[in-house]
Design a protein around this motif. Structure first.
Motif, PDB file in Angstrom:
ATOM      1  N   VAL A  56       6.357   2.391   9.894  1.00  0.00           N
ATOM      2  CA  VAL A  56       5.864   2.987   8.923  1.00  0.00           C
ATOM      3  C   VAL A  56       6.964   3.879   8.286  1.00  0.00           C
ATOM      4  O   VAL A  56       7.632   4.639   9.165  1.00  0.00           O
ATOM      5  CB  VAL A  56       4.704   3.796   9.210  1.00  0.00           C
ATOM      6  N   GLU A  57       7.232   3.835   6.785  1.00  0.00           N
ATOM      7  CA  GLU A  57       8.062   4.665   6.248  1.00  0.00           C
ATOM      8  C   GLU A  57       7.269   5.990   5.754  1.00  0.00           C
ATOM      9  O   GLU A  57       6.345   5.637   4.926  1.00  0.00           O
ATOM     10  CB  GLU A  57       8.964   4.109   5.190  1.00  0.00           C
ATOM     11  N   VAL A  58       7.943   6.966   6.228  1.00  0.00           N
ATOM     12  CA  VAL A  58       7.314   8.402   5.611  1.00  0.00           C
ATOM     13  C   VAL A  58       8.245   9.070   4.782  1.00  0.00           C
ATOM     14  O   VAL A  58       9.309   9.546   5.406  1.00  0.00           O
ATOM     15  CB  VAL A  58       6.689   9.153   6.845  1.00  0.00           C
ATOM     16  N   MET A  65      -3.027   8.236  10.238  1.00  0.00           N
ATOM     17  CA  MET A  65      -3.976   7.363  10.977  1.00  0.00           C
ATOM     18  C   MET A  65      -4.164   5.772  10.251  1.00  0.00           C
ATOM     19  O   MET A  65      -4.083   4.769  10.941  1.00  0.00           O
ATOM     20  CB  MET A  65      -5.438   7.664  11.302  1.00  0.00           C
ATOM     21  N   LEU A  66      -4.392   5.888   8.806  1.00  0.00           N
ATOM     22  CA  LEU A  66      -4.664   4.817   8.029  1.00  0.00           C
ATOM     23  C   LEU A  66      -3.105   3.698   8.023  1.00  0.00           C
ATOM     24  O   LEU A  66      -3.290   2.529   8.304  1.00  0.00           O
ATOM     25  CB  LEU A  66      -4.959   5.069   6.518  1.00  0.00           C
ATOM     26  N   ALA A  67      -2.170   4.635   8.142  1.00  0.00           N
ATOM     27  CA  ALA A  67      -0.968   3.865   8.126  1.00  0.00           C
ATOM     28  C   ALA A  67      -0.893   2.994   9.300  1.00  0.00           C
ATOM     29  O   ALA A  67      -0.278   2.067   9.278  1.00  0.00           O
ATOM     30  CB  ALA A  67       0.365   4.745   7.887  1.00  0.00           C
ATOM     31  N   VAL A 111       0.714  -1.260  -0.136  1.00  0.00           N
ATOM     32  CA  VAL A 111      -0.176   0.084  -0.029  1.00  0.00           C
ATOM     33  C   VAL A 111       0.795   1.218  -0.012  1.00  0.00           C
ATOM     34  O   VAL A 111       1.803   1.466   0.804  1.00  0.00           O
ATOM     35  CB  VAL A 111      -0.743   0.186   1.187  1.00  0.00           C
ATOM     36  N   VAL A 112       0.626   2.294  -0.915  1.00  0.00           N
ATOM     37  CA  VAL A 112       1.249   3.322  -0.738  1.00  0.00           C
ATOM     38  C   VAL A 112       0.095   4.476  -0.436  1.00  0.00           C
ATOM     39  O   VAL A 112      -1.139   4.575  -1.280  1.00  0.00           O
ATOM     40  CB  VAL A 112       1.999   3.974  -2.127  1.00  0.00           C
ATOM     41  N   ILE A 113       0.212   5.286   0.508  1.00  0.00           N
ATOM     42  CA  ILE A 113      -0.611   6.360   0.890  1.00  0.00           C
ATOM     43  C   ILE A 113      -0.021   7.878   0.545  1.00  0.00           C
ATOM     44  O   ILE A 113       1.027   8.164   1.027  1.00  0.00           O
ATOM     45  CB  ILE A 113      -0.781   6.326   2.374  1.00  0.00           C
ATOM     46  N   ALA A 114      -0.818   8.648  -0.189  1.00  0.00           N
ATOM     47  CA  ALA A 114      -0.350   9.779  -0.571  1.00  0.00           C
ATOM     48  C   ALA A 114      -0.971  10.643   0.333  1.00  0.00           C
ATOM     49  O   ALA A 114      -2.315  10.938   0.925  1.00  0.00           O
ATOM     50  CB  ALA A 114      -0.944  10.367  -1.921  1.00  0.00           C
ATOM     51  N   GLY A 115      -0.033  11.469   1.551  1.00  0.00           N
ATOM     52  CA  GLY A 115      -0.640  12.342   2.291  1.00  0.00           C
ATOM     53  C   GLY A 115      -0.277  11.880   3.578  1.00  0.00           C
ATOM     54  O   GLY A 115      -0.685  10.596   4.243  1.00  0.00           O
ATOM     55  N   ALA A 116       0.564  12.694   4.234  1.00  0.00           N
ATOM     56  CA  ALA A 116       0.929  12.338   5.829  1.00  0.00           C
ATOM     57  C   ALA A 116       0.367  13.377   6.728  1.00  0.00           C
ATOM     58  O   ALA A 116       1.080  13.981   7.782  1.00  0.00           O
ATOM     59  CB  ALA A 116       2.368  12.510   5.973  1.00  0.00           C
ATOM     60  N   PRO A 171       2.773  -0.010   5.329  1.00  0.00           N
ATOM     61  CA  PRO A 171       2.484   0.855   4.090  1.00  0.00           C
ATOM     62  C   PRO A 171       3.580   1.691   3.888  1.00  0.00           C
ATOM     63  O   PRO A 171       4.300   2.020   4.888  1.00  0.00           O
ATOM     64  CB  PRO A 171       1.293   1.585   4.551  1.00  0.00           C
ATOM     65  N   LEU A 172       3.797   2.553   2.787  1.00  0.00           N
ATOM     66  CA  LEU A 172       4.466   3.581   2.362  1.00  0.00           C
ATOM     67  C   LEU A 172       3.929   4.844   2.454  1.00  0.00           C
ATOM     68  O   LEU A 172       2.955   4.751   1.668  1.00  0.00           O
ATOM     69  CB  LEU A 172       5.341   3.351   1.080  1.00  0.00           C
ATOM     70  N   VAL A 173       4.214   5.979   2.960  1.00  0.00           N
ATOM     71  CA  VAL A 173       3.553   7.257   3.097  1.00  0.00           C
ATOM     72  C   VAL A 173       4.317   8.203   2.251  1.00  0.00           C
ATOM     73  O   VAL A 173       5.622   8.339   2.768  1.00  0.00           O
ATOM     74  CB  VAL A 173       3.169   7.529   4.373  1.00  0.00           C
TER      75      VAL A 173
END
Length: 507
Positions: free
Chosen positions: A113-115, A15-17, A4-9, A27-29
């Motif tokens: 989690v990696e941001v 929270m999703l991460a 999963v990649v999430i756009a937006g930190a 996930p990767l943020v």
């Protein structure tokens, strides 16, 4: 390939991460800003989200143990007497959004989690197996492949645009709002209420949306410094190159709204301090929350007025509702259609938030006809049933997902149970694992085949429910009040287990 990649930190993405990480997904943020924002976009949390943070052990990090619900709140700049409710569903946590974001960032790091900050999403395509993302980072452009991509990148979501998801709604430019941190001379302070004594108006309570015939005034004495806000009808088009707002603008607006020149001075203490001018209001709802392997949470899926503080209540619960379903899909045990229930459950809630914030905006508008409407509405707010309905709506306590049984708790937010040994349900939900609370002592065999996914919690507790199946997002998926559930109830339990947590291992 990433899972999963999430756009937006921001808070919703983080929270999703965290929810995904608790479920065994890393996930990767991606965040386009190089550093966390110092802008404070909200000043507290209102509603069920406060309980959600408590159930993840996050409330303690922000403010210690969760307190009792608020005795009063506001709806459309009218006082909501919450002592008339039973139960009172409206919890409030008065902490700045930047502190919430910093706490979630810290928690995400603890969970591995990696941001990546300073990494901006610039392109998106997808096929049947994955999503391909084009990203520009500090060292130049690169490409990622991910099984799923989630846009938590705000109301101007790049993810939403690249996925081709429409964002219908309305934008009105009739209002102009000024908000700033500032100080007011001590002689205006009302020590008993924490509000302001304003000539011609008496005491304006703290956090109260005070409406006059020309606009709205709010005084919010937060620990980090008072926040003062006004809203008026706009008197012209935005030029597009307006200079930064000044305190003089706020002072002039206060005088127009209250008819009194309140001597607001610059804030004291460390910043950053808010000084913001906003024109108009945006109300929009994404045409869909999912397009193939791309999903939206928070403001990327819905934007609305901030009146009543519903934004993080909605967005963070979006994240909790999506996280476990997406993790189940990635782990391979999700039943067919589970991921589709994210939109079918969360979209109606977003629609109700849009409805109630638009209703509040109508109630605070200037005009004699609105004043008459408010007089009538004020009469209705003396009726306990009306107050209960509005409080449930604002908090999210009225949410009921499709129930499996006719038990009144089924489909609703699980109550704040305390077991006979003193253990709180909030202490059992910190790992975000599904739970079968079995106070009958007879349902353990029904759980065979799901013990890798659902935890059994024996014990006793006072109350009408003798057993509850609780989803990771805090909602009840099955319930009974029988001390010895019959075969029909046991079958319903097995059906609920399979519906939400897939086929049993021995199937």
């Amino acid at each position: 390939m990433e899972d999963v990649v999430i756009a937006g930190a921001g808070p919703n993405g983080l929270m999703l991460a965290c929810e995904l990480a608790l479920a065994g997904i890393r996930p990767l943020v991606l965040e386009r800003l190089p550093e966390p924002t110092t802008e404070n976009r909200a000043n507290g949390l209102v509603g069920q989200v406060v309980r959600l943070l408590d159930r993840r052990g996050l409330h303690d990090r922000l403010a210690g143990p969760i307190g009792p619900p608020a005795p009063a709140f506001v709806f459309g700049a009218m006082r909501l007497d919450l002592t008339l409710t039973d139960p009172n569903p409206l919890n409030i946590l008065g902490v700045p959004q930047r502190r919430v974001e910093a706490m979630l960032n810290e928690r995400a790091a603890e969970l591995g989690v990696e941001v990546r900050r300073g990494h901006e999403l610039t392109g998106l395509t997808q096929d049947a197996d994955a999503v391909t993302l084009d990203v520009t980072g500090p060292e130049g452009p690169y490409r990622l492949r991910t099984r799923y991509h989630v846009g938590a990148d705000g109301g101007r979501s790049v993810t939403r645009k690249l996925a081709g998801i429409d964002f219908p709604g309305v934008t009105e430019d009739r209002t102009l709002s000024y908000t700033a941190n500032g100080t007011v001379p001590a002689e205006f302070a009302d020590a008993e209420s924490g509000g302001l004594r304003v000539p011609g108006h008496g005491v304006i309570p703290p956090f109260f949306h005070y409406r006059t015939g020309t606009g709205l005034f709010v005084y919010a004495p937060f620990p980090a410094g008072p926040l003062i806000s006004t809203m008026e009808l706009a008197d012209g088009e935005e030029s597009g190159d307006e200079p930064p707002m000044t305190l003089d603008e706020l002072r002039a607006s206060i005088e127009r709204v209250l008819g009194f020149a309140l001597p607001v001075e610059p804030p004291t203490g460390d910043g950053p301090h808010l000084l913001r001018r906003l024109r108009g209001r945006n109300t929009r709802l994404a045409a869909k929350f999912r397009e193939g392997r791309v999903l939206l949470v928070g403001d990327a899926a819905h934007v609305h007025s901030a009146i009543g503080g519903p934004g993080l209540n909605l967005g963070l619960q979006d994240a909790a509702g999506l996280g476990w379903k997406l993790a189940a899909t990635l782990h391979g045990w999700a039943p067919a259609g589970l991921l589709d229930t994210y939109e079918s459950e969360r979209r109606p809630i977003a629609e109700r938030v849009v409805m109630q914030t638009q209703a509040q905006s109508a109630l605070i508008a200037p005009g004699l006809e609105v004043t008459a409407l408010r007089e009538l509405f004020g009469e209705l707010l003396r009726l306990p049933g009306t107050v209960q309905h509005i409080a449930d709506l604002m908090s999210g306590a009225d949410v009921r997902y499709e129930p499996a049984t006719d038990h009144p708790l089924d489909g609703r937010w699980a109550p704040d149970l305390v077991l006979a040994d003193g253990t709180r349900l909030a202490e059992l939900t910190r790992t975000a694992r599904p739970l079968l609370l079995d106070f009958t002592g007879s349902l353990g065999d029904e759980l065979r085949g799901w013990t890798d996914r659902v935890d059994l919690v024996p014990g006793r507790t006072p109350g009408d429910a003798t057993a509850l199946l609780v989803r990771p997002d805090g909602y009840v998926a099955w319930a009974t009040g029988a001390t010895d559930p019959d075969e029909t109830e046991r079958k319903a339990l097995r059906t609920a287990l399979e519906r939400w947590f897939g086929h049993p291992l021995d199937a």
